[in-house]
Design a protein around this motif. Structure first.
Motif: not given
Length: 271
Positions: A132-133, A241-244, A249-250, A268-271
């Motif tokens: 996703l990232m 999808a919330y991340g960094r 390191e995810w 269904l996810m989008s980043h």
């Protein structure tokens, strides 16, 4: 909007066959090409003193990688029969890096859930978090045991963020064909997240939508949105999808992390 190319990650885990069949069913419904993608890393031999023995071990590992890729291609050919147009791509190398690169030609990427209780899918599996990232495409996460996605009752887990807006836009081909679409907002400030504007955006694309503000303090946001989806008998959830990334390191927030590991329905996810 159309989906012209669906790309599915193929490995030799127990859930791979169902995942390919699900992706093939979507491709048949949308008239899309289905592309199977697999990568198999060559695992280096344990350092030993005998150079000749090391070379033999390396050659054996290369043969094993080629055999695994051939098995994955055979699985794809067998399970993707519903798709009228099919293609296959594989590499001896990192499955994550290869899928992320190949996704430049995809509209949707299908991968499998890898929760704590889902078993080991093997070295050819692609972890959805890092994908996703990197991928820059919507990712359809499929739980084990699901071989069909009707996408007739969809829940949009809405939050007024770039990621959620992207996910709603990416999901339009599916949302436009659904029988029921619910926008659900979780949390004490749910009425400040612009759900009505999101509903108006979808209505402008011919989607009939209802909005729901969920404010239960007793359970986590992930549990609340999944409970709502069960109540509405949804078979697909759409969310950002919330991340960094920090030094490779995810890191994902609690809701995203919980959904990645436990969702019982496709997401269904989008980043």
């Amino acid at each position: 909007m159309t989906i012209s190319n669906i790309m599915v990650s193929v490995d030799l885990g127990a859930a791979a066959s169902d995942r390919v069949r699900l992706a093939a069913g979507l491709a048949e419904r949308f008239g899309s090409k289905l592309t199977g993608v697999a990568g198999r890393p060559v695992l280096g031999p344990i350092p030993i003193g005998d150079v000749l023995q090391a070379e033999r071990a390396w050659a054996a590992e290369e043969r094993s990688a080629e055999e695994d890729l051939a098995a994955a291609q055979a699985l794809f050919a067998r399970e993707a029969a519903a798709a009228q147009s099919r293609a296959w791509r594989s590499v001896t190398g990192s499955p994550l890096a290869y899928l992320a690169a190949q996704a430049r030609s995809a509209d949707l990427v299908v991968v499998g859930r890898q929760g704590p209780g889902d078993g080991d899918p093997g070295v050819m599996a692609v972890s959805v978090g890092p994908l996703l990232m990197e991928v820059g495409r919507p990712v359809l996460l499929t739980p084990p045991g699901l071989a069909h996605l009707a996408a007739k009752r969809i829940v949009v887990a809405w939050k007024d963020t770039r990621e959620a807006r992207r996910a709603v836009h990416d999901a339009l081909p599916l949302l436009a064909r659904a029988d029921k679409v619910h926008i659900a907002v979780v949390g004490p400030a749910a009425d400040q997240e612009g759900a009505e504007d999101a509903a108006a955006y979808l209505s402008g694309h011919g989607v009939t939508v209802t909005t729901h503000l969920l404010r239960s303090p007793e359970i986590s946001p992930a549990e609340e949105i999944l409970r709502f989806a069960r109540r509405e008998e949804a078979d697909l959830m759409v969310m950002g999808a919330y991340g960094r990334s920090r030094l490779r390191e995810w890191i994902f927030g609690g809701v995203t992390r919980d959904i990645l590991q436990t969702t019982p329905l496709c997401c269904l996810m989008s980043h």
